[in-house]
Scaffold this motif. Sequence first.
Motif, short mmCIF file in Angstrom:
data_model
loop_
_atom_site.label_atom_id
_atom_site.label_comp_id
_atom_site.label_asym_id
_atom_site.label_seq_id
_atom_site.Cartn_x
_atom_site.Cartn_y
_atom_site.Cartn_z
N ARG A 1 50.58 14.44 15.49
CA ARG A 1 50.68 13.96 14.11
C ARG A 1 51.59 14.82 13.26
NH1 ARG A 1 45.23 14.04 11.30
NH2 ARG A 1 44.96 15.57 12.91
N ASN A 2 51.50 16.12 13.42
CA ASN A 2 52.26 17.04 12.59
C ASN A 2 53.38 17.72 13.36
OD1 ASN A 2 50.71 16.56 10.30
ND2 ASN A 2 49.15 18.01 10.97
N SER A 3 53.98 17.05 14.30
CA SER A 3 55.03 17.67 15.09
C SER A 3 56.41 17.27 14.56
CB SER A 3 54.90 17.28 16.57
OG SER A 3 55.04 15.88 16.69
N PHE A 4 56.73 17.75 13.37
CA PHE A 4 58.06 17.52 12.82
C PHE A 4 58.66 18.86 12.46
CE2 PHE A 4 54.81 16.77 9.61
CZ PHE A 4 55.11 17.73 8.66
N GLY A 5 59.99 18.92 12.49
CA GLY A 5 60.69 20.16 12.26
C GLY A 5 60.71 20.58 10.80
N GLU B 1 60.52 14.22 7.29
CA GLU B 1 59.07 14.22 7.09
C GLU B 1 58.61 15.46 6.32
OE1 GLU B 1 60.43 13.83 10.11
OE2 GLU B 1 60.04 11.73 10.55
N PHE B 2 59.20 16.61 6.66
CA PHE B 2 58.84 17.85 5.96
C PHE B 2 59.26 17.77 4.50
CE2 PHE B 2 59.47 22.15 4.47
CZ PHE B 2 58.32 22.78 4.91
N ALA B 3 60.46 17.25 4.25
CA ALA B 3 60.94 17.13 2.87
C ALA B 3 60.06 16.18 2.06
CB ALA B 3 62.38 16.65 2.86
N ARG C 1 56.85 15.54 2.58
CA ARG C 1 55.53 16.12 2.37
C ARG C 1 55.54 17.33 1.44
NH1 ARG C 1 51.84 16.20 7.78
NH2 ARG C 1 51.94 13.98 8.19
N HIS C 2 56.54 18.18 1.57
CA HIS C 2 56.51 19.47 0.88
C HIS C 2 57.71 19.72 -0.03
CE1 HIS C 2 53.25 20.37 3.62
NE2 HIS C 2 54.04 20.13 4.66
N GLY C 3 58.64 18.81 -0.09
CA GLY C 3 59.86 19.04 -0.85
C GLY C 3 59.64 19.27 -2.33
N LEU C 4 58.84 18.44 -2.96
CA LEU C 4 58.60 18.58 -4.40
C LEU C 4 57.88 19.89 -4.71
CD1 LEU C 4 58.95 17.23 -7.11
CD2 LEU C 4 56.76 16.08 -6.76
N GLN C 5 56.93 20.26 -3.90
CA GLN C 5 56.22 21.51 -4.11
C GLN C 5 57.15 22.71 -3.95
OE1 GLN C 5 52.85 21.93 -1.57
NE2 GLN C 5 52.23 23.88 -2.43
N LEU C 6 58.01 22.68 -2.95
CA LEU C 6 58.97 23.77 -2.76
C LEU C 6 59.98 23.85 -3.90
CD1 LEU C 6 59.65 23.55 1.07
CD2 LEU C 6 58.49 25.37 -0.17
N LEU C 7 60.41 22.69 -4.40
CA LEU C 7 61.33 22.66 -5.53
C LEU C 7 60.69 23.25 -6.78
CD1 LEU C 7 64.09 21.79 -6.59
CD2 LEU C 7 63.06 19.59 -7.18
N ARG C 8 59.42 22.90 -7.03
CA ARG C 8 58.71 23.45 -8.19
C ARG C 8 58.56 24.97 -8.07
NH1 ARG C 8 53.88 19.00 -8.29
NH2 ARG C 8 55.07 17.32 -9.25
N THR C 9 58.19 25.44 -6.88
CA THR C 9 58.01 26.87 -6.68
C THR C 9 59.33 27.62 -6.85
OG1 THR C 9 56.24 26.39 -5.12
CG2 THR C 9 57.16 28.61 -5.07
N THR C 10 60.39 27.07 -6.30
CA THR C 10 61.71 27.70 -6.40
C THR C 10 62.17 27.78 -7.85
OG1 THR C 10 62.28 26.84 -4.22
CG2 THR C 10 64.09 27.57 -5.60
N SER C 11 62.02 26.69 -8.57
CA SER C 11 62.46 26.70 -9.97
C SER C 11 61.62 27.64 -10.82
CB SER C 11 62.43 25.28 -10.54
OG SER C 11 61.11 24.76 -10.51
N THR C 12 60.32 27.74 -10.54
CA THR C 12 59.47 28.68 -11.28
C THR C 12 59.91 30.11 -11.05
OG1 THR C 12 57.61 27.16 -11.11
CG2 THR C 12 57.10 29.45 -11.64
N TRP C 13 60.18 30.48 -9.81
CA TRP C 13 60.64 31.83 -9.53
C TRP C 13 62.01 32.09 -10.16
CZ3 TRP C 13 58.19 35.97 -8.25
CH2 TRP C 13 56.98 35.87 -7.57
N PHE C 14 62.88 31.10 -10.14
CA PHE C 14 64.19 31.25 -10.74
C PHE C 14 64.06 31.50 -12.25
CE2 PHE C 14 67.97 29.32 -12.76
CZ PHE C 14 68.94 30.18 -12.22
N LEU C 15 63.25 30.72 -12.92
CA LEU C 15 63.06 30.90 -14.36
C LEU C 15 62.37 32.22 -14.68
CD1 LEU C 15 62.06 27.27 -15.35
CD2 LEU C 15 64.25 28.41 -15.76
#
Length: 93
Positions: A61-65, A70-72, A74-88
């Motif tokens: 089920r979770n065998s994606f790179g 699939e990874f983007a 599932r987790h793309g928005l969360q990673l974008l939010r975290t990145t922008s928070t650290w940048f700010l």
Amino acid sequence: MFGAIPAVLTYYWRVKMSETARYTTLVVKNSKQETQDMARVLQVEIEAEEQKVEKIAHDTRNSFGFFSKEFALRHGLQLLRTTSTWFLLDITF
């Protein structure tokens, strides 16, 4: 120089720390090592269940790179939010 001491100690501690049971079972596929690690952490005697491990190891089920669509999704928005928070935060400081 003194500021590097906590970083070096943390690195040493992380290198010596054992892997999680889930990683050892699913990625490394070593149920005996997983059983030994969990027995040491929980301080109890545990026996490996080979059939259960094989069933979990074949779950795809979770065998994606990491760089897959699939990874983007599932987790793309969360990673974008975290990145922008650290940048700010870096700009503020």
